[in-house]
Design a protein around this motif. Structure first.
Motif, PDB file in Angstrom:
ATOM      1  N   ALA A  76      55.031   7.000 -21.553  1.00 51.10           N
ATOM      2  CA  ALA A  76      56.457   7.057 -21.210  1.00 51.10           C
ATOM      3  C   ALA A  76      57.147   5.895 -21.898  1.00 51.10           C
ATOM      4  CB  ALA A  76      56.657   6.955 -19.707  1.00 51.10           C
ATOM      5  N   LYS A  77      58.462   5.949 -21.904  1.00 58.33           N
ATOM      6  CA  LYS A  77      59.275   4.826 -22.353  1.00 58.33           C
ATOM      7  C   LYS A  77      59.848   4.167 -21.106  1.00 58.33           C
ATOM      8  CE  LYS A  77      60.485   6.829 -26.762  1.00 58.33           C
ATOM      9  NZ  LYS A  77      61.465   6.881 -27.815  1.00 58.33           N
ATOM     10  N   THR A  79      62.747   2.783 -19.383  1.00 61.51           N
ATOM     11  CA  THR A  79      64.179   2.913 -19.615  1.00 61.51           C
ATOM     12  C   THR A  79      65.053   2.175 -18.604  1.00 61.51           C
ATOM     13  OG1 THR A  79      64.177   5.015 -18.431  1.00 61.51           O
ATOM     14  CG2 THR A  79      63.949   5.112 -20.831  1.00 61.51           C
ATOM     15  N   LEU A 120      61.705   6.076 -16.097  1.00 64.08           N
ATOM     16  CA  LEU A 120      60.849   6.238 -17.266  1.00 64.08           C
ATOM     17  C   LEU A 120      61.409   7.368 -18.120  1.00 64.08           C
ATOM     18  CD1 LEU A 120      57.220   5.938 -15.799  1.00 64.08           C
ATOM     19  CD2 LEU A 120      58.598   4.171 -16.907  1.00 64.08           C
TER      20      LEU A 120
END
Length: 132
Positions: A76-77, A79, A120
């Motif tokens: 995931a990133k 965020t 995420l």
């Protein structure tokens, strides 16, 4: 596990004590994860959970949904932060659907939120399907 199956959302409450334990286990003693004053001094809204701790909660949800199936890919990133109050905790909700099942692998499309906000970006997991 079939494409299109909805996965029952899992809710995990993150407390400041969890952050201290994770910091001790991981070696990440960055004070933004434990000290309100330091977190605010760098522009954060308060103490935040470690991004990798949040991703670990995703792994826990995947393990629960799949009865501990082998996780081939998890990502995931980061965020938005999970802000953890001094009293009580922050609820992280992990929801998802089975995006596809092919070649013995199931791809899970996930959504990870805290207080209704995605924390995420593009979270996904790929697990080996039982019997494959």
């Amino acid at each position: 596990m079939n494409a299109g199956d909805a996965l029952e959302p899992k809710t995990f409450t993150v407390t400041r004590a969890d952050l201290v334990a994770y910091a001790d286990a991981s070696g990440d003693q960055n004070p933004i994860h434990q000290d309100e004053e330091v977190a605010r001094s760098v522009g954060l809204p308060g103490v935040i959970a470690h991004g990798m701790f949040t991703l670990a909660l995703v792994g826990r949800a995947v393990a629960e949904w799949t009865d501990g199936a082998e996780v081939v890919d998890l990502g995931a990133k980061f965020t938005s932060p999970v802000v953890v109050p001094a009293e009580g905790g922050a609820d992280v909700v992990v929801a998802g659907t089975v995006k596809s099942v092919a070649d013995g692998l199931a791809t899970l499309a996930l959504e990870v939120t805290c207080e209704g906000q995605k924390v995420l970006g593009m979270p996904k997991a790929v697990v080996r399907v039982a019997g494959a």
